[in-house]
Scaffold this motif. Sequence first.
Motif, short mmCIF file in Angstrom:
data_model
loop_
_atom_site.label_atom_id
_atom_site.label_comp_id
_atom_site.label_asym_id
_atom_site.label_seq_id
_atom_site.Cartn_x
_atom_site.Cartn_y
_atom_site.Cartn_z
N ASP A 294 0.85 -1.20 0.00
CA ASP A 294 0.00 0.00 0.00
C ASP A 294 0.88 1.25 0.00
N ARG B 77 2.12 8.13 3.77
CA ARG B 77 1.57 8.88 4.90
C ARG B 77 2.31 8.57 6.18
N ASP C 119 0.34 4.38 -0.77
CA ASP C 119 -0.23 5.61 -0.22
C ASP C 119 -0.15 5.62 1.31
N ARG C 120 -0.50 4.50 1.91
CA ARG C 120 -0.43 4.40 3.38
C ARG C 120 1.02 4.50 3.86
#
Length: 72
Positions: free
Chosen positions: A41, A47, A43-44
């Motif tokens: 993942d 972040r 995107d996670r």
Amino acid sequence: MANLALLTAGVAFVAWGALNVAVPGNGTVRNFVGASEWQRDPDRAARKQRRYTKYVGYGFVLFGACLVYVGV
């Protein structure tokens, strides 16, 4: 009399930390997120990396402020 070396180091740490807090995606802090998480993942993971970079930046600011306090 102020200890110039401690003051200079403290100001440098505060500036470095402020940079990492202001621009967490600048790539100046090592990668804290594992490669498998980037693959699963992205995107996670991005972040989480920005959040960790801000935490490191806050730590640098705090350490730099302590150095400035001791140097004065």
